[in-house]
Design a protein around this motif. Structure first.
Motif, short mmCIF file in Angstrom:
data_model
loop_
_atom_site.label_atom_id
_atom_site.label_comp_id
_atom_site.label_asym_id
_atom_site.label_seq_id
_atom_site.Cartn_x
_atom_site.Cartn_y
_atom_site.Cartn_z
N ARG A 274 -25.49 -63.43 -50.51
CA ARG A 274 -24.14 -63.48 -51.11
C ARG A 274 -23.59 -64.89 -51.08
O ARG A 274 -23.09 -65.40 -52.09
N HIS A 275 -23.68 -65.57 -49.93
CA HIS A 275 -23.15 -66.92 -49.83
C HIS A 275 -23.97 -67.90 -50.67
O HIS A 275 -23.42 -68.83 -51.27
N SER A 276 -25.28 -67.68 -50.73
CA SER A 276 -26.12 -68.56 -51.56
C SER A 276 -25.74 -68.43 -53.03
O SER A 276 -25.69 -69.42 -53.77
N ALA A 277 -25.48 -67.20 -53.47
CA ALA A 277 -25.10 -66.98 -54.87
C ALA A 277 -23.72 -67.58 -55.15
O ALA A 277 -23.52 -68.22 -56.19
N LEU A 278 -22.77 -67.41 -54.23
CA LEU A 278 -21.43 -67.95 -54.43
C LEU A 278 -21.45 -69.48 -54.45
O LEU A 278 -20.68 -70.11 -55.19
N ALA A 279 -22.34 -70.08 -53.65
CA ALA A 279 -22.40 -71.54 -53.61
C ALA A 279 -22.93 -72.12 -54.91
O ALA A 279 -22.64 -73.28 -55.25
N ARG A 280 -23.71 -71.32 -55.64
CA ARG A 280 -24.28 -71.79 -56.91
C ARG A 280 -23.36 -71.56 -58.11
O ARG A 280 -23.66 -72.02 -59.21
N VAL A 281 -22.29 -70.83 -57.89
CA VAL A 281 -21.38 -70.55 -59.01
C VAL A 281 -20.72 -71.85 -59.48
O VAL A 281 -20.15 -72.59 -58.68
N ALA A 282 -20.84 -72.10 -60.75
CA ALA A 282 -20.25 -73.33 -61.31
C ALA A 282 -18.74 -73.20 -61.41
O ALA A 282 -18.23 -72.25 -61.98
N ARG A 283 -18.04 -74.14 -60.84
CA ARG A 283 -16.59 -74.15 -60.92
C ARG A 283 -16.15 -74.64 -62.30
O ARG A 283 -16.85 -75.39 -62.97
N GLU A 284 -14.98 -74.19 -62.68
CA GLU A 284 -14.45 -74.61 -63.98
C GLU A 284 -14.16 -76.10 -63.95
O GLU A 284 -13.40 -76.59 -63.11
N LYS A 285 -14.80 -76.82 -64.84
CA LYS A 285 -14.67 -78.27 -64.88
C LYS A 285 -13.67 -78.67 -65.97
O LYS A 285 -13.72 -78.15 -67.08
N VAL A 286 -12.78 -79.57 -65.62
CA VAL A 286 -11.81 -80.07 -66.59
C VAL A 286 -12.49 -81.17 -67.41
O VAL A 286 -12.90 -82.20 -66.87
N ILE A 287 -12.65 -80.91 -68.69
CA ILE A 287 -13.29 -81.87 -69.60
C ILE A 287 -12.26 -82.32 -70.62
O ILE A 287 -11.75 -81.51 -71.39
N PRO A 288 -11.93 -83.59 -70.65
CA PRO A 288 -10.92 -84.05 -71.61
C PRO A 288 -11.49 -84.05 -73.04
O PRO A 288 -12.69 -84.24 -73.24
#
Length: 461
Positions: free
Chosen positions: A206-220
């Protein structure tokens, strides 16, 4: 022979390097011994011979390991490898600084001031503290399980809210501990330890999967970047330099670490090109590359050109930094000094925070500008060849790298695309349109042809 650390060999009969031989041919077996002085070695050959990672090889290049200049893959001469290896192993002890520690894996010296090394040491100290100074040779699986439970449990913060470590922090902490114990069980005095003990540090799925989740990146968006540059003040030397920083990142797609280490000689305004020489520019994996200016607009080009002209008017030499650090008032009292480079990209992020706040735009990381360029490739390129050239200009050997890591669109852009698809009027069936055209009177057909400027095709036999 190059004297890398003031301890290099003085003739061609340099000591034997404790590495395996270079490239393996059909009739050439690997043997323990010395690197062949007259052989050429690729990055992969050096990494296999020394047993080091690509990042370590990049650090060696920055420390003075020479590579052959020219187009194509980077190559190293065996004689240079032997000299560098000898100098590295026999570096005088008095050159060590208080913050340097010896790595038993790569046999090199690392600074505890480095962010990565500092984090690893903190994780190991945290583990030792939780084990109450217990000898590592006596650690049990139950104690490791208790430590993992302690890492994952929630704690109260200063305001009384429940808060714990993030999944990424947990995975990295356990990974550092696991790597340490994998090394420890092979050392003298610890070989009686259970060889499976390091596996108990494996994080949960579970923690390994959560660590790989891509966070929403702010792209101008390109429009936001142009608005940002338009609103930045230019009244002082520092303000014009700050604007040139962002314009240069947008124009070249360079990483912030590379941009702040560029010298005046690396930018050719006449041909709109930047030469990122890895021996002087802090490029990723110490890779030398030539970067063309991206077609992002003449206004962006003019900002960079005006700044370079101002630098030359101020007397900047070819080796002077393109983006120098502002002089310290106390240093100015000690007399004229050569212009200094920024040591880290922290100042670039500070410039962006100030500029985005003033323009009313959400803050984005300097690296996000490369994502912005990647989203523009579809409009810049008309052919697959042009698309590949744009990707290569970002420093990627394969277009798949650009598409996978930089091709993501932010949620607002995705919403706009899907709103357009939902609101798009259905296209008429082309067969039905053709049938109605054939059934229309001759004068209407002629009128439609004249409007579309279409002539009847001659019949072919």
């Amino acid at each position: 022979m190059t004297d890398y650390f003031s301890a290099g060999p003085s003739n061609d009969e340099s000591p034997v390097s404790d590495i395996e031989a270079g490239p393996v041919g059909r009739h050439h077996k690997k043997r323990k011994g010395r690197a062949q002085a007259n052989r050429f070695y690729s990055d992969g050959d050096v990494m296999a011979c020394f047993g080091v990672s690509r990042n370590t090889l990049g650090s060696w290049c920055k420390a003075g390991l020479r590579s052959l200049k020219g187009e194509g893959p980077r190559l190293f001469l065996g004689r240079d490898l032997i000299a560098f290896d000898h100098a590295r192993r026999n570096r005088p002890a008095h050159c060590r600084e208080w913050h340097e520690v010896h790595c038993v894996c790569c046999k090199g010296w690392h600074s505890l001031l480095e962010v990565t090394m500092n984090a690893v040491m903190f994780h190991l100290l945290q583990l030792r503290t939780h084990l109450k100074e217990t000898d590592f040779a006596r650690v049990t699986p139950d104690e490791i399980a208790a430590y993992k439970h302690w890492l994952t449990e929630e704690r109260g913060d200063a305001d009384g809210h429940a808060k714990g470590y993030s999944a990424s922090t947990i995975v990295h902490t356990l990974g550092d501990a696991k790597a340490f114990f994998e090394w420890l069980v092979r050392q003298r005095g610890y070989k009686s330890m259970d060889r499976d003990l390091p596996e108990y540090f494996t994080p949960s799925k579970r923690h390994s999967a959560l660590a790989r989740v891509a966070r929403e990146k702010v792209i101008p968006t390109p429009e936001q970047l142009r608005l940002l540059l338009e609103m930045m003040p230019v009244g002082t030397w520092s303000e014009r330099r700050n604007r040139a920083v962002i314009a240069l990142l947008f124009l070249t797609g360079a990483r912030d670490g590379a941009a702040i280490s560029l010298r005046m000689k690396h930018i050719d305004v006449e041909v709109r090109r930047v030469f990122q020489d890895a021996t002087e520019v802090n490029t990723k994996f110490s890779k030398t590359m030539t970067t063309e200016w991206f077609p992002v607009g003449e206004h962006i080009e003019r900002i960079v050109i005006d700044w370079l002209e101002e630098r030359r008017a101020d007397g900047a030499s070819a080796d002077a930094p393109v983006l120098p650090r502002a002089p310290n008032p106390f240093e100015a009292l000690q007399g004229p000094r050569p212009e200094a480079f920024w040591k880290t990209a922290t100042s670039v992020r500070a410039i962006l925070k100030t500029a985005t706040a003033a323009a009313g735009i959400a803050y984005f990381h300097p690296h996000a500008i490369r994502d912005t360029l990647a989203t523009m490739f579809g409009r810049m390129a008309n052919t697959l060849e042009e698309m590949g050239a744009l990707s290569q200009n970002l420093g990627h050997e394969h277009f798949a790298t650009t598409r996978q890591n930089y091709g993501r669109r932010d949620p607002s852009a995705m919403r706009g695309l899907f709103d357009g698809m939902r609101n798009r009027k259905p296209q008429p069936d082309i067969d039905k349109v053709a049938e109605k055209f054939r059934q229309a009177p001759a004068h209407l057909q002629n009128a439609i042809r004249s409007i579309l400027n279409v002539q009847d095709k001659p019949e072919t036999m």
